[in-house]
Write a protein that holds these residues in place. Sequence first.
Motif, PDB file in Angstrom:
ATOM      1  N   LEU A  53       0.830  -1.202   0.000  1.00  0.00           N
ATOM      2  CA  LEU A  53       0.000   0.000   0.000  1.00  0.00           C
ATOM      3  C   LEU A  53       0.867   1.255   0.000  1.00  0.00           C
ATOM      4  O   LEU A  53       0.564   2.228  -0.712  1.00  0.00           O
ATOM      5  CB  LEU A  53      -0.921  -0.015   1.222  1.00  0.00           C
ATOM      6  CG  LEU A  53      -1.951   1.118   1.320  1.00  0.00           C
ATOM      7  CD1 LEU A  53      -2.862   1.131   0.096  1.00  0.00           C
ATOM      8  CD2 LEU A  53      -2.761   0.986   2.600  1.00  0.00           C
ATOM      9  N   ALA A  54       1.948   1.244   0.768  1.00  0.00           N
ATOM     10  CA  ALA A  54       2.857   2.394   0.796  1.00  0.00           C
ATOM     11  C   ALA A  54       3.469   2.636  -0.587  1.00  0.00           C
ATOM     12  O   ALA A  54       3.550   3.778  -1.047  1.00  0.00           O
ATOM     13  CB  ALA A  54       3.957   2.163   1.828  1.00  0.00           C
ATOM     14  N   ARG A  55       3.875   1.578  -1.262  1.00  0.00           N
ATOM     15  CA  ARG A  55       4.464   1.712  -2.609  1.00  0.00           C
ATOM     16  C   ARG A  55       3.467   2.306  -3.596  1.00  0.00           C
ATOM     17  O   ARG A  55       3.858   3.019  -4.535  1.00  0.00           O
ATOM     18  CB  ARG A  55       4.938   0.354  -3.126  1.00  0.00           C
ATOM     19  CG  ARG A  55       6.197  -0.191  -2.459  1.00  0.00           C
ATOM     20  CD  ARG A  55       6.746  -1.366  -3.264  1.00  0.00           C
ATOM     21  NE  ARG A  55       7.801  -2.073  -2.574  1.00  0.00           N
ATOM     22  CZ  ARG A  55       9.083  -1.678  -2.516  1.00  0.00           C
ATOM     23  NH1 ARG A  55       9.438  -0.549  -3.099  1.00  0.00           N
ATOM     24  NH2 ARG A  55       9.979  -2.413  -1.875  1.00  0.00           N
ATOM     25  N   SER A  56       2.175   2.034  -3.392  1.00  0.00           N
ATOM     26  CA  SER A  56       1.171   2.513  -4.346  1.00  0.00           C
ATOM     27  C   SER A  56       0.978   4.023  -4.292  1.00  0.00           C
ATOM     28  O   SER A  56       0.259   4.589  -5.120  1.00  0.00           O
ATOM     29  CB  SER A  56      -0.170   1.808  -4.095  1.00  0.00           C
ATOM     30  OG  SER A  56      -0.781   2.262  -2.891  1.00  0.00           O
ATOM     31  N   ALA A  57       1.626   4.695  -3.349  1.00  0.00           N
ATOM     32  CA  ALA A  57       1.496   6.145  -3.238  1.00  0.00           C
ATOM     33  C   ALA A  57       2.106   6.880  -4.424  1.00  0.00           C
ATOM     34  O   ALA A  57       1.683   7.990  -4.765  1.00  0.00           O
ATOM     35  CB  ALA A  57       2.147   6.639  -1.953  1.00  0.00           C
ATOM     36  N   ALA A  58       3.120   6.268  -5.056  1.00  0.00           N
ATOM     37  CA  ALA A  58       3.830   6.939  -6.151  1.00  0.00           C
ATOM     38  C   ALA A  58       3.972   6.004  -7.342  1.00  0.00           C
ATOM     39  O   ALA A  58       3.655   4.815  -7.264  1.00  0.00           O
ATOM     40  CB  ALA A  58       5.204   7.406  -5.667  1.00  0.00           C
ATOM     41  N   LEU A  59       4.447   6.539  -8.432  1.00  0.00           N
ATOM     42  CA  LEU A  59       4.724   5.734  -9.616  1.00  0.00           C
ATOM     43  C   LEU A  59       5.780   4.683  -9.290  1.00  0.00           C
ATOM     44  O   LEU A  59       6.669   4.909  -8.467  1.00  0.00           O
ATOM     45  CB  LEU A  59       5.220   6.627 -10.758  1.00  0.00           C
ATOM     46  CG  LEU A  59       4.272   7.761 -11.187  1.00  0.00           C
ATOM     47  CD1 LEU A  59       4.969   8.673 -12.174  1.00  0.00           C
ATOM     48  CD2 LEU A  59       3.000   7.183 -11.773  1.00  0.00           C
ATOM     49  N   GLU A  60       5.702   3.548  -9.956  1.00  0.00           N
ATOM     50  CA  GLU A  60       6.646   2.463  -9.690  1.00  0.00           C
ATOM     51  C   GLU A  60       8.082   2.907  -9.903  1.00  0.00           C
ATOM     52  O   GLU A  60       8.992   2.469  -9.190  1.00  0.00           O
ATOM     53  CB  GLU A  60       6.325   1.266 -10.587  1.00  0.00           C
ATOM     54  CG  GLU A  60       7.200   0.054 -10.296  1.00  0.00           C
ATOM     55  CD  GLU A  60       6.874  -1.133 -11.190  1.00  0.00           C
ATOM     56  OE1 GLU A  60       7.551  -2.169 -11.054  1.00  0.00           O
ATOM     57  OE2 GLU A  60       5.947  -1.018 -12.016  1.00  0.00           O
TER      58      GLU A  60
END
Length: 237
Positions: A53-60
């Motif tokens: 979920l934290a990673r989904s905050a920004a572009l990959e």
Amino acid sequence: MKGILKTITWGVFALVAVLGVSKQARTQETKALYPSMAPLDQYLMERNAEIALARSAALESISQNAEIMVLGRLGYETAVKGKNGFVCMVWRSWTAGSGDPEFWNPKLRAPICFNPPAARFNLPLTAKRTELILAGRSQAQVFEAMKAAYEKKELPPVEPGAMCYMLSKQQYVTDRDPHWHPHLMFFVPLTETGTWGAGLRGSPVVMAFTDTEERLTTFLVPVAKWSDGTPASTDDH
């Protein structure tokens, strides 16, 4: 004509009064739902789920090399070490401003990814707030302690160029509008929101928040796509 104008004027005043009372009633109702902190388990997540979920905050292209922090029983901790200076995490409800009716809402999950300047000032701030929350402090005590920490210069000031990404389609930022809109936030020292044209008709800077306790003004700019590349709703929020 004077009679018509008088009727219209009183009608407008009445509408404004009704809307004001309605908003106040909603705020009081929300405060009644979340009067104090819920059991800690309600704010926690499964570790791998929180990392994702934290990673989904920004572009990959940003989040794949960012540091990832997750909330544990003793506070936020590093789950994945980063390489690019960005830090992604999932904010909980107590990052809200003083008096926010959802300050204790255990459902709130706000994935956010800070660029390096924002991470340097915001991580100590978030860590301090979380430490106070986990120590059982009330909302008023939290803000009193934060104010004292700023006065003692125990917390760093905002740096030039500080911003963050909030592009997660899975965000839950309020009960009323959980998946508000993918957006960027820009952090500056306390300033008049009008200097950015915030909230003006047609302005891409749709709103701003001024936090006197943290001596900070935050400007919000919606973007067209979520971090997974899907288009955001074009509804006017």
